[in-house]
Motif scaffolding. Structure first.
Motif, mmCIF file in Angstrom:
data_model
loop_
_atom_site.group_PDB
_atom_site.id
_atom_site.type_symbol
_atom_site.label_atom_id
_atom_site.label_comp_id
_atom_site.label_asym_id
_atom_site.label_seq_id
_atom_site.Cartn_x
_atom_site.Cartn_y
_atom_site.Cartn_z
ATOM 1 N N GLY A 1 0.845 -1.175 0.000
ATOM 2 C CA GLY A 1 0.000 0.000 0.000
ATOM 3 C C GLY A 1 0.887 1.232 0.000
ATOM 4 O O GLY A 1 2.117 1.140 0.139
ATOM 5 N N TYR A 2 0.270 2.399 -0.131
ATOM 6 C CA TYR A 2 1.043 3.641 -0.192
ATOM 7 C C TYR A 2 1.891 3.846 1.057
ATOM 8 O O TYR A 2 3.096 4.115 0.963
ATOM 9 C CB TYR A 2 0.113 4.845 -0.399
ATOM 10 C CG TYR A 2 0.863 6.145 -0.284
ATOM 11 C CD1 TYR A 2 1.657 6.591 -1.322
ATOM 12 C CD2 TYR A 2 0.813 6.900 0.887
ATOM 13 C CE1 TYR A 2 2.390 7.762 -1.210
ATOM 14 C CE2 TYR A 2 1.536 8.081 1.010
ATOM 15 C CZ TYR A 2 2.317 8.505 -0.040
ATOM 16 O OH TYR A 2 3.047 9.656 0.082
ATOM 17 N N GLU A 3 1.284 3.709 2.223
ATOM 18 C CA GLU A 3 2.011 3.983 3.468
ATOM 19 C C GLU A 3 3.172 3.020 3.665
ATOM 20 O O GLU A 3 4.253 3.417 4.114
ATOM 21 C CB GLU A 3 1.069 3.944 4.677
ATOM 22 C CG GLU A 3 0.113 5.116 4.756
ATOM 23 C CD GLU A 3 -1.120 4.965 3.863
ATOM 24 O OE1 GLU A 3 -1.306 3.888 3.239
ATOM 25 O OE2 GLU A 3 -1.889 5.935 3.776
ATOM 26 N N GLN A 4 2.964 1.748 3.321
ATOM 27 C CA GLN A 4 4.040 0.767 3.449
ATOM 28 C C GLN A 4 5.196 1.117 2.521
ATOM 29 O O GLN A 4 6.354 1.078 2.924
ATOM 30 C CB GLN A 4 3.533 -0.636 3.112
ATOM 31 C CG GLN A 4 2.568 -1.212 4.115
ATOM 32 C CD GLN A 4 1.973 -2.507 3.591
ATOM 33 O OE1 GLN A 4 1.420 -2.546 2.494
ATOM 34 N NE2 GLN A 4 2.107 -3.557 4.375
ATOM 35 N N ALA A 5 4.878 1.448 1.276
ATOM 36 C CA ALA A 5 5.920 1.791 0.307
ATOM 37 C C ALA A 5 6.652 3.053 0.736
ATOM 38 O O ALA A 5 7.882 3.123 0.665
ATOM 39 C CB ALA A 5 5.308 1.971 -1.081
#
Length: 80
Positions: free
Chosen positions: A18-22
């Protein structure tokens, strides 16, 4: 990054992020590169991973922009 049972870090496939993980992993990659002390091979691997992560973030942000533009377009009254 995910960890194996032995505690070894393994990069997740970028398609699963997901965006936050990346974004968080990209921050860590940049921190490690800026800190130095890594071999040339490790630095190149970190750089490549960072490029992949940046593409994932860009993909998420572009998708969010498209959704916002679509929402704004439906809210705009049209003149008859």
């Amino acid at each position: 990054m995910a960890k194996t049972e032995t505690g070894e870090e393994v990069a997740q496939p970028t398609s699963a992020l997901g965006y936050e993980q990346a974004r968080d992993e990209l921050i860590e990659v940049v921190r490690r590169l800026e800190a130095g002390g890594t071999s040339l091979e490790e630095s190149l691997a970190l750089w490549e991973r960072g490029e992949e992560l940046a593409k994932v973030c860009r993909h998420w942000l572009d998708g969010a922009r498209e959704r916002l533009d679509a929402a704004l377009a439906t809210d705009t009254p049209t003149e008859d």
